[in-house]
Scaffold this active site. Sequence first.
Site, PDB file in Angstrom:
ATOM      1  N   LYS A  56      -0.957 -19.087 -11.877  1.00  0.00           N
ATOM      2  CA  LYS A  56      -1.322 -17.671 -11.873  1.00  0.00           C
ATOM      3  C   LYS A  56      -2.173 -17.405 -13.103  1.00  0.00           C
ATOM      4  O   LYS A  56      -1.988 -18.052 -14.141  1.00  0.00           O
ATOM      5  CB  LYS A  56      -0.048 -16.807 -11.941  1.00  0.00           C
ATOM      6  CG  LYS A  56      -0.269 -15.366 -11.578  1.00  0.00           C
ATOM      7  CD  LYS A  56      -0.166 -15.145 -10.086  1.00  0.00           C
ATOM      8  CE  LYS A  56      -0.452 -13.710  -9.705  1.00  0.00           C
ATOM      9  NZ  LYS A  56      -0.313 -13.464  -8.274  1.00  0.00           N
ATOM     10  N   GLY A 107       5.154   2.323   2.078  1.00  0.00           N
ATOM     11  CA  GLY A 107       3.828   1.958   1.570  1.00  0.00           C
ATOM     12  C   GLY A 107       2.903   1.573   2.706  1.00  0.00           C
ATOM     13  O   GLY A 107       3.117   0.565   3.379  1.00  0.00           O
ATOM     14  N   GLY A 109      -0.370   0.749   2.598  1.00  0.00           N
ATOM     15  CA  GLY A 109      -1.612   0.232   2.041  1.00  0.00           C
ATOM     16  C   GLY A 109      -2.157  -0.876   2.920  1.00  0.00           C
ATOM     17  O   GLY A 109      -1.944  -0.897   4.138  1.00  0.00           O
ATOM     18  N   VAL A 150      -1.399  -4.022   3.378  1.00  0.00           N
ATOM     19  CA  VAL A 150      -0.426  -4.788   4.166  1.00  0.00           C
ATOM     20  C   VAL A 150       0.440  -3.846   5.018  1.00  0.00           C
ATOM     21  O   VAL A 150       0.622  -4.060   6.219  1.00  0.00           O
ATOM     22  CB  VAL A 150       0.493  -5.651   3.265  1.00  0.00           C
ATOM     23  CG1 VAL A 150       1.495  -6.429   4.119  1.00  0.00           C
ATOM     24  CG2 VAL A 150      -0.317  -6.598   2.406  1.00  0.00           C
TER      25      VAL A 150
HETATM   26  P1  NAI Z   1      -1.864  -1.588  -1.584  1.00  0.00           P
HETATM   27  O1  NAI Z   1      -2.118  -1.125  -2.970  1.00  0.00           O
HETATM   28  O2  NAI Z   1      -3.000  -1.683  -0.629  1.00  0.00           O
HETATM   29  O3  NAI Z   1      -0.749  -0.671  -0.910  1.00  0.00           O
HETATM   30  C1  NAI Z   1       0.352  -0.163  -1.566  1.00  0.00           C
HETATM   31  C2  NAI Z   1       0.680   1.175  -0.899  1.00  0.00           C
HETATM   32  O4  NAI Z   1       1.892   1.653  -1.438  1.00  0.00           O
HETATM   33  C3  NAI Z   1      -0.381   2.240  -1.135  1.00  0.00           C
HETATM   34  O5  NAI Z   1      -0.698   2.892   0.077  1.00  0.00           O
HETATM   35  C4  NAI Z   1       0.293   3.172  -2.127  1.00  0.00           C
HETATM   36  O6  NAI Z   1      -0.161   4.514  -2.005  1.00  0.00           O
HETATM   37  C5  NAI Z   1       1.736   3.036  -1.707  1.00  0.00           C
HETATM   38  N1  NAI Z   1       2.697   3.445  -2.714  1.00  0.00           N
HETATM   39  C6  NAI Z   1       2.609   3.376  -4.061  1.00  0.00           C
HETATM   40  N2  NAI Z   1       3.713   3.864  -4.622  1.00  0.00           N
HETATM   41  C7  NAI Z   1       4.533   4.235  -3.621  1.00  0.00           C
HETATM   42  C8  NAI Z   1       5.842   4.800  -3.567  1.00  0.00           C
HETATM   43  N3  NAI Z   1       6.517   5.093  -4.670  1.00  0.00           N
HETATM   44  N4  NAI Z   1       6.367   5.035  -2.353  1.00  0.00           N
HETATM   45  C9  NAI Z   1       5.701   4.756  -1.220  1.00  0.00           C
HETATM   46  N5  NAI Z   1       4.460   4.235  -1.225  1.00  0.00           N
HETATM   47  C10 NAI Z   1       3.893   3.969  -2.399  1.00  0.00           C
HETATM   48  O7  NAI Z   1      -1.133  -3.000  -1.748  1.00  0.00           O
HETATM   49  P2  NAI Z   1      -0.963  -4.150  -0.651  1.00  0.00           P
HETATM   50  O8  NAI Z   1      -2.017  -5.164  -0.833  1.00  0.00           O
HETATM   51  O9  NAI Z   1      -0.742  -3.540   0.672  1.00  0.00           O
HETATM   52  O10 NAI Z   1       0.391  -4.838  -1.146  1.00  0.00           O
HETATM   53  C11 NAI Z   1       1.644  -4.216  -0.930  1.00  0.00           C
HETATM   54  C12 NAI Z   1       2.736  -5.052  -1.577  1.00  0.00           C
HETATM   55  O11 NAI Z   1       2.739  -6.360  -1.016  1.00  0.00           O
HETATM   56  C13 NAI Z   1       2.584  -5.243  -3.084  1.00  0.00           C
HETATM   57  O12 NAI Z   1       3.869  -5.308  -3.665  1.00  0.00           O
HETATM   58  C14 NAI Z   1       1.921  -6.602  -3.199  1.00  0.00           C
HETATM   59  O13 NAI Z   1       2.204  -7.227  -4.420  1.00  0.00           O
HETATM   60  C15 NAI Z   1       2.568  -7.339  -2.043  1.00  0.00           C
HETATM   61  N6  NAI Z   1       1.783  -8.446  -1.531  1.00  0.00           N
HETATM   62  C16 NAI Z   1       0.535  -8.232  -1.049  1.00  0.00           C
HETATM   63  C17 NAI Z   1      -0.200  -9.278  -0.548  1.00  0.00           C
HETATM   64  C18 NAI Z   1      -1.570  -9.064   0.014  1.00  0.00           C
HETATM   65  O14 NAI Z   1      -2.074  -9.971   0.682  1.00  0.00           O
HETATM   66  N7  NAI Z   1      -2.181  -7.919  -0.182  1.00  0.00           N
HETATM   67  C19 NAI Z   1       0.327 -10.666  -0.544  1.00  0.00           C
HETATM   68  C20 NAI Z   1       1.687 -10.757  -1.023  1.00  0.00           C
HETATM   69  C21 NAI Z   1       2.369  -9.681  -1.523  1.00  0.00           C
END
Ligand code: NAI
Length: 358
Positions: free
Chosen positions: A90, A187, A189, A191
């Site tokens: 990392k 969430g 986002g 994913v």
């Molecule tokens: P993202 O930033 O696109 O989505 C996160 C979402 O959570 C956003 O829509 C945000 O507004 C929302 N959010 C933030 N605080 C919140 C709360 N208190 N309550 C409810 N929603 C809240 O991130 P992404 O890429 O979707 O990743 C999501 C999770 O999955 C993260 O923990 C990331 O580390 C993990 N992850 C992501 C991978 C990827 O390929 N993107 C791979 C492995 C793990």
Amino acid sequence: MASRAPEQGNMAVWGSREFDNHEQVCFFSDEATGLRAIVAIHSTALGPAAGGTRFKLYANDSEAVDDALRLSRAMSYKSALAGLPVGGGKAVIIGDPARLKTRALLHAFGRYVDRIGRHFATGEDVGISVADIETMNEVTPFVAGTSAGAGDPSVHTATGVMHGLRAVLERRFGKSDFTGMKIAVQGLGAVGWGVAQRVHDAGAQLVVADVREEVVARAVDRLGAISVPTARIHASDVDIYVPCALGGVVTERTAGEIRAGAVAGAANNQLATAAAGLALAERGILFAPDYVINAGGVISGLEACSAMPGRSLAQFAPLDESLAAIHDRLIEIFDRADREKRTPEATAEQMARELIGR
Ligand code: NAI
């Protein structure tokens, strides 16, 4: 150069509680661009290390070192359990990306990645976008997640989570499909939205929460989702709680409030403490270890490893097969955890360490 802040003096690497016999830890700096970066390589026992780059402001340098070490070990576990011929590493770039991130800095970092590229390849993480990876790619082939390659890893992460959810359906609910199931996605986002869309298409009823109101409104409108407050989504009356926002959402307190029969989602480090995991197990709530179910992104990033000497993509299983294997790996973990009367997360860690010979 002027002396730096006093907290830097206490930085520990060998003595860090996260050290776990890391093979290599590199510190890089570039005065012209203000770059200060750490690359931690936990294990190359299964192949060259792969892991994203996190660009973040840390309270002090020790916190940055600990983060790099902890995340790199997690990558060793994740890749080993995904059956990938790669090790765990990392990178962290220290500082506020909004203030510090420039093309020149990304190039400087990319050149350092190139220098250790026989042993380490990187991709997106917090603070690093697909566009940033493409900028690094101008100076090094040892990156993954460019739009010309596998593209945005979150699409593959969402697919992998679906395979994992199927394992949870079978194991916890004795079902092979989503019809009639109630699923809470925390969430929406990259994913979370992908998972929500897929479980909706597969016939599940959705409960959702996000701090972004517009995305919640879209889920209600397009996916027929029920919206709940962000602070209460974990306690929704659903079958599966799918955390896809932040880490640390399962604490000893929230574990006592979860009404779902299973917790299985993409967010990294969902269990705030080992005790939180035990609290879930005591209540009969099945937990899918996050670094197993969310491995789709790293699986899709393998093209970075194919740039390494003596490697080609032909050595890796096709992407869809590797993603589908997340289902089988989870079933294997659940079976072994039952046999050994341990939690799935303790079993997953044990299995990962066996695979990397630790
Ligand atoms: P993202 O930033 O696109 O989505 C996160 C979402 O959570 C956003 O829509 C945000 O507004 C929302 N959010 C933030 N605080 C919140 C709360 N208190 N309550 C409810 N929603 C809240 O991130 P992404 O890429 O979707 O990743 C999501 C999770 O999955 C993260 O923990 C990331 O580390 C993990 N992850 C992501 C991978 C990827 O390929 N993107 C791979 C492995 C793990």
